[in-house]
Design an enzyme around this catalytic site. Sequence first.
Site, PDB file in Angstrom:
ATOM      1  N   GLY A  68       0.826  -1.200   0.000  1.00  0.00           N
ATOM      2  CA  GLY A  68       0.000   0.000   0.000  1.00  0.00           C
ATOM      3  C   GLY A  68       0.852   1.238   0.000  1.00  0.00           C
ATOM      4  O   GLY A  68       1.820   1.341  -0.776  1.00  0.00           O
ATOM      5  N   ALA A  69       0.544   2.178   0.872  1.00  0.00           N
ATOM      6  CA  ALA A  69       1.260   3.456   0.865  1.00  0.00           C
ATOM      7  C   ALA A  69       2.735   3.272   1.226  1.00  0.00           C
ATOM      8  O   ALA A  69       3.636   3.621   0.450  1.00  0.00           O
ATOM      9  CB  ALA A  69       0.578   4.428   1.827  1.00  0.00           C
TER      10      ALA A  69
ATOM     11  N   GLY B  95       4.395   0.257   1.992  1.00  0.00           N
ATOM     12  CA  GLY B  95       4.999  -0.862   1.280  1.00  0.00           C
ATOM     13  C   GLY B  95       5.229  -0.571  -0.189  1.00  0.00           C
ATOM     14  O   GLY B  95       6.249  -0.965  -0.758  1.00  0.00           O
TER      15      GLY B  95
ATOM     16  N   LYS C 227       8.255   5.999  18.500  1.00  0.00           N
ATOM     17  CA  LYS C 227       7.169   6.161  17.535  1.00  0.00           C
ATOM     18  C   LYS C 227       5.808   5.999  18.210  1.00  0.00           C
ATOM     19  O   LYS C 227       4.821   6.653  17.824  1.00  0.00           O
ATOM     20  CB  LYS C 227       7.310   5.173  16.383  1.00  0.00           C
ATOM     21  CG  LYS C 227       6.290   5.446  15.278  1.00  0.00           C
ATOM     22  CD  LYS C 227       6.536   4.658  14.020  1.00  0.00           C
ATOM     23  CE  LYS C 227       5.517   5.072  12.948  1.00  0.00           C
ATOM     24  NZ  LYS C 227       5.669   4.306  11.705  1.00  0.00           N
TER      25      LYS C 227
ATOM     26  N   ASN D 142       1.870   7.455  17.864  1.00  0.00           N
ATOM     27  CA  ASN D 142       0.858   6.457  17.495  1.00  0.00           C
ATOM     28  C   ASN D 142      -0.297   6.414  18.480  1.00  0.00           C
ATOM     29  O   ASN D 142      -1.443   6.150  18.107  1.00  0.00           O
ATOM     30  CB  ASN D 142       1.477   5.058  17.432  1.00  0.00           C
ATOM     31  CG  ASN D 142       2.311   4.823  16.192  1.00  0.00           C
ATOM     32  OD1 ASN D 142       3.167   3.949  16.182  1.00  0.00           O
ATOM     33  ND2 ASN D 142       2.082   5.584  15.129  1.00  0.00           N
TER      34      ASN D 142
ATOM     35  N   SER E  28      -2.321   7.609   9.293  1.00  0.00           N
ATOM     36  CA  SER E  28      -2.806   6.434   8.570  1.00  0.00           C
ATOM     37  C   SER E  28      -4.155   5.957   9.101  1.00  0.00           C
ATOM     38  O   SER E  28      -5.006   5.510   8.327  1.00  0.00           O
ATOM     39  CB  SER E  28      -1.782   5.301   8.644  1.00  0.00           C
ATOM     40  OG  SER E  28      -1.549   4.903   9.981  1.00  0.00           O
TER      41      SER E  28
ATOM     42  N   GLU F  71      -6.537   0.425  12.701  1.00  0.00           N
ATOM     43  CA  GLU F  71      -5.553  -0.122  13.636  1.00  0.00           C
ATOM     44  C   GLU F  71      -5.838   0.428  15.037  1.00  0.00           C
ATOM     45  O   GLU F  71      -5.483   1.564  15.349  1.00  0.00           O
ATOM     46  CB  GLU F  71      -4.138   0.259  13.207  1.00  0.00           C
ATOM     47  CG  GLU F  71      -3.678  -0.401  11.922  1.00  0.00           C
ATOM     48  CD  GLU F  71      -2.251  -0.045  11.585  1.00  0.00           C
ATOM     49  OE1 GLU F  71      -1.392  -0.940  11.647  1.00  0.00           O
ATOM     50  OE2 GLU F  71      -1.988   1.125  11.277  1.00  0.00           O
TER      51      GLU F  71
END
Length: 334
Positions: free
Chosen positions: A9-10, A12, A204, A208, A273, A285
């Site tokens: 996707g974005a 990857g 990170k 998140n 995301s 997620e």
Amino acid sequence: MKFCVFGAGAVGGFVGGMVARTDADVSLVARGEHLAALQANGLRVITPDDEFVVTPPATDDPTELGVQDIIFLSAKAHALTAAAEMMRPLIGPDTVVVSAQNGIPFWYFHAHGGARDGHTLQTVDPGGKIAAAIGCERVVGCVITSSNVVAEPGVVQNIGNQVFAIGEPDGSTSDRIGNLAALLTAAGLDAPVHDAIRSEVWVKMWGNVSFSPMAALTMSKLGPLVERDDLQQLGIAIMEEVQAVGEALGVVFHQKIADRIEGTRRVSGHKTSILQDLEAGRPMEVDGITGAVVELGRLTGVETPLIDLVYALLRQRSREAGLYPEIGFDPLTA
């Protein structure tokens, strides 16, 4: 070297497109309209400085690709149970799997040492099915600082940052980590090798667990969340809870929260995301990121009242949208 991006996707797609310009034999596993566009027109990659098209083979059937040397696993955390089973035809005795998910990774307690070594987090890997299918011994950790979007099917755009920090779970400097770093660097990416990759995971996690859920709950880009004093202070308070949980697990935070805030300001126009997923009607997620910190707070005895609140609200937001992947486990009541 055979290099497969599983979940192109974005993020990857960006990595696959960059690596496709090296000597590596790249393939992409994708689905839906994006896959159809990749097969028809190739992959177009747009960066702040460049634009190009590559034509690696793309499929939704991994059996077509054979055993790989490296699998860059960029499927979302909630999709990993199914993805791990689909990956089996790609995995041979020497295959390296680069785990590049947001949140706490399924391999987190592999080679961790101490009383929790080998512990399985139910919010991340329910029943331990992912680790059993992939094998934690073949995993290299990857923490991504890179903003990317699928601009349209078959087109990925890098908005800013291209850092793909990597590291062995046991902190060693192995041949495979050196080879991976060399490949990513040759592709034009920044691939620092860390001997404490879990610290990178937690740095990170600051964003998140704070600004990403806040973005989904407010339907806001990052800018207002760090520029408005009230919202920034809420984000900081959540980040402080995240840090307390990480430190209880022995993690050393090598940055300050203020530095992370400034880094977020630099991509103020970016949609996180999870907000992109909400707007696009894709599964969100929730558990592998926010829910995992709730579970780890219970495991370490660290109270996380704000994270608990955000998790409950975000879970309900995703349920109302029909985008919550149920896992059959509730860390708030476990």
